[in-house]
Design a protein around this motif. Structure first.
Motif, mmCIF file in Angstrom:
data_model
loop_
_atom_site.group_PDB
_atom_site.id
_atom_site.type_symbol
_atom_site.label_atom_id
_atom_site.label_comp_id
_atom_site.label_asym_id
_atom_site.label_seq_id
_atom_site.Cartn_x
_atom_site.Cartn_y
_atom_site.Cartn_z
ATOM 1 N N LEU A 10 9.819 38.618 27.992
ATOM 2 C CA LEU A 10 9.269 38.999 26.897
ATOM 3 C C LEU A 10 9.604 37.969 25.595
ATOM 4 O O LEU A 10 9.199 38.272 24.481
ATOM 5 C CB LEU A 10 9.908 40.268 26.484
ATOM 6 C CG LEU A 10 9.718 41.507 27.247
ATOM 7 C CD1 LEU A 10 10.361 42.812 26.805
ATOM 8 C CD2 LEU A 10 8.084 41.747 27.281
ATOM 9 N N ALA A 11 10.319 36.993 26.057
ATOM 10 C CA ALA A 11 10.679 35.835 25.010
ATOM 11 C C ALA A 11 11.294 36.533 23.734
ATOM 12 O O ALA A 11 11.125 36.338 22.395
ATOM 13 C CB ALA A 11 9.333 35.318 24.543
ATOM 14 N N ILE A 12 12.518 37.253 24.218
ATOM 15 C CA ILE A 12 13.278 37.593 22.855
ATOM 16 C C ILE A 12 14.728 37.667 23.148
ATOM 17 O O ILE A 12 15.057 37.224 24.479
ATOM 18 C CB ILE A 12 13.102 39.358 22.736
ATOM 19 C CG1 ILE A 12 13.466 40.260 24.127
ATOM 20 C CG2 ILE A 12 11.572 39.591 22.402
ATOM 21 C CD1 ILE A 12 13.429 41.601 24.165
ATOM 22 N N PRO A 13 15.535 37.403 22.087
ATOM 23 C CA PRO A 13 17.004 37.099 22.187
ATOM 24 C C PRO A 13 17.576 38.621 22.926
ATOM 25 O O PRO A 13 16.921 39.557 22.852
ATOM 26 C CB PRO A 13 17.341 37.002 21.051
ATOM 27 C CG PRO A 13 16.493 37.740 20.028
ATOM 28 C CD PRO A 13 15.175 37.564 20.648
ATOM 29 N N LYS A 26 3.935 44.413 23.386
ATOM 30 C CA LYS A 26 2.687 44.732 22.958
ATOM 31 C C LYS A 26 1.944 43.257 22.842
ATOM 32 O O LYS A 26 0.782 43.119 23.558
ATOM 33 C CB LYS A 26 2.494 45.164 21.490
ATOM 34 C CG LYS A 26 2.871 46.788 21.715
ATOM 35 C CD LYS A 26 2.496 47.473 20.117
ATOM 36 C CE LYS A 26 3.080 48.959 20.492
ATOM 37 N NZ LYS A 26 2.643 49.483 19.091
ATOM 38 N N GLN A 27 2.667 42.338 22.388
ATOM 39 C CA GLN A 27 2.115 41.012 22.221
ATOM 40 C C GLN A 27 1.954 40.387 23.557
ATOM 41 O O GLN A 27 0.976 39.623 24.066
ATOM 42 C CB GLN A 27 3.159 40.036 21.466
ATOM 43 C CG GLN A 27 2.543 38.493 21.132
ATOM 44 C CD GLN A 27 3.380 37.871 20.441
ATOM 45 O OE1 GLN A 27 4.717 38.124 20.262
ATOM 46 N NE2 GLN A 27 3.227 36.521 20.636
ATOM 47 N N LYS A 28 2.896 40.355 24.702
ATOM 48 C CA LYS A 28 2.988 39.837 25.888
ATOM 49 C C LYS A 28 2.008 40.645 26.830
ATOM 50 O O LYS A 28 1.296 40.118 27.726
ATOM 51 C CB LYS A 28 4.186 39.921 26.718
ATOM 52 C CG LYS A 28 5.319 38.706 25.902
ATOM 53 C CD LYS A 28 4.816 37.555 26.408
ATOM 54 C CE LYS A 28 5.840 36.365 25.698
ATOM 55 N NZ LYS A 28 5.354 35.129 26.218
ATOM 56 N N THR A 32 -1.083 38.735 28.792
ATOM 57 C CA THR A 32 -1.181 38.542 30.121
ATOM 58 C C THR A 32 -1.932 39.645 30.929
ATOM 59 O O THR A 32 -1.782 39.583 32.154
ATOM 60 C CB THR A 32 0.401 38.942 30.597
ATOM 61 O OG1 THR A 32 0.918 39.901 30.355
ATOM 62 C CG2 THR A 32 1.293 37.614 30.090
ATOM 63 N N HIS A 33 -2.613 40.631 30.195
ATOM 64 C CA HIS A 33 -3.381 41.666 30.978
ATOM 65 C C HIS A 33 -4.331 40.898 31.869
ATOM 66 O O HIS A 33 -5.041 40.197 31.402
ATOM 67 C CB HIS A 33 -3.969 42.429 29.688
ATOM 68 C CG HIS A 33 -4.183 43.943 30.496
ATOM 69 N ND1 HIS A 33 -5.335 44.292 31.236
ATOM 70 C CD2 HIS A 33 -3.717 45.222 30.616
ATOM 71 C CE1 HIS A 33 -5.466 45.288 31.816
ATOM 72 N NE2 HIS A 33 -4.267 45.982 31.393
ATOM 73 N N ASN A 55 5.539 42.166 35.655
ATOM 74 C CA ASN A 55 6.659 41.597 35.088
ATOM 75 C C ASN A 55 7.027 41.901 33.729
ATOM 76 O O ASN A 55 8.203 42.366 33.259
ATOM 77 C CB ASN A 55 6.943 40.092 35.199
ATOM 78 C CG ASN A 55 7.269 39.690 36.536
ATOM 79 O OD1 ASN A 55 7.711 40.281 37.573
ATOM 80 N ND2 ASN A 55 6.816 38.296 36.784
ATOM 81 N N VAL A 56 6.049 41.801 32.852
ATOM 82 C CA VAL A 56 6.215 42.094 31.407
ATOM 83 C C VAL A 56 6.491 43.637 31.436
ATOM 84 O O VAL A 56 7.152 44.386 30.488
ATOM 85 C CB VAL A 56 4.823 41.855 30.503
ATOM 86 C CG1 VAL A 56 4.899 42.608 29.252
ATOM 87 C CG2 VAL A 56 4.818 40.433 30.610
ATOM 88 N N CYS A 57 5.737 44.834 31.864
ATOM 89 C CA CYS A 57 5.877 46.103 32.311
ATOM 90 C C CYS A 57 7.242 46.446 32.385
ATOM 91 O O CYS A 57 7.982 47.500 32.031
ATOM 92 C CB CYS A 57 4.630 46.760 32.868
ATOM 93 S SG CYS A 57 3.207 46.521 32.276
#
Length: 177
Positions: A10-13, A26-28, A32-33, A55-57
């Motif tokens: 998710l590219a988050i800390p 939501k952004q990812k 990637t959808h 993976n995002v889900c």
């Protein structure tokens, strides 16, 4: 780091709040959808896009639930601790293997040197033997030239020996050469 984590997906800390997780999801998800793909993409590219979306889900499902997130964070921390231990063991195994390899190489080189020395000594022995034979032959040749009767005596003695070996004369009358 131990590899790609759900936080990396998710590219988050790791300190991100639940709202940050939701926004990142939501952004990812939009990025990637699989439905966002061109109609001309190959089946392999489509499956890869579906895998990234899954993976995002999965990351959102785990990181948005506080209980699952806590369990996930505990597993990550344990894996990081174990990674240090595994890395130490791996380094120790690598050092042991390198030392073993070095010793094997040294033993092999020592054996090869021993063989080379052995063959060199055999070669020297053969050369010395050949020189000795030539020297003895030269000595006998000079002796025969100085005393021709010695050669005739030698020939006679060889004939007597041959006759004795065949049983033509009694053994007690033979001379030993």
């Amino acid at each position: 780091m131990i590899g790609l984590t759900l936080y990396d997906v998710l590219a988050i800390p790791t300190t991100a709040s639940t709202d940050d997780v939701r926004r990142a999801y939501k952004q990812k998800a939009l990025e990637t959808h699989p439905d966002k793909l061109e109609p001309t993409v190959t089946e392999q590219e489509r499956r890869a896009a579906e895998g990234r979306f899954r993976n995002v889900c999965d990351a959102f499902e785990v990181l948005s639930d506080p209980v699952k997130r806590k369990a996930y964070d505990n597993r990550i921390q344990l894996a990081q601790k174990n990674k240090k231990h595994w890395d130490e063991q791996h380094d120790r195994r690598v050092k042991t293997r390198d030392e073993w390899s070095r010793q094997v190489k040294e033993r092999s080189e020592a054996r090869m040197k021993e063989r080379a020395d052995f063959y060199e000594s055999l070669k020297r022995i053969k050369e010395e033997k050949q020189r000795y034979i030539e020297m003895v032959e030269q000595f006998y040749q000079e002796l025969r030239e100085c005393h021709p009767e010695w050669e005739s005596r030698r020939q006679a003695a060889l004939q007597w020996k041959e006759m004795a070996d065949k049983g033509q004369i009694p053994r007690r009358h033979t001379t030993h050469i």
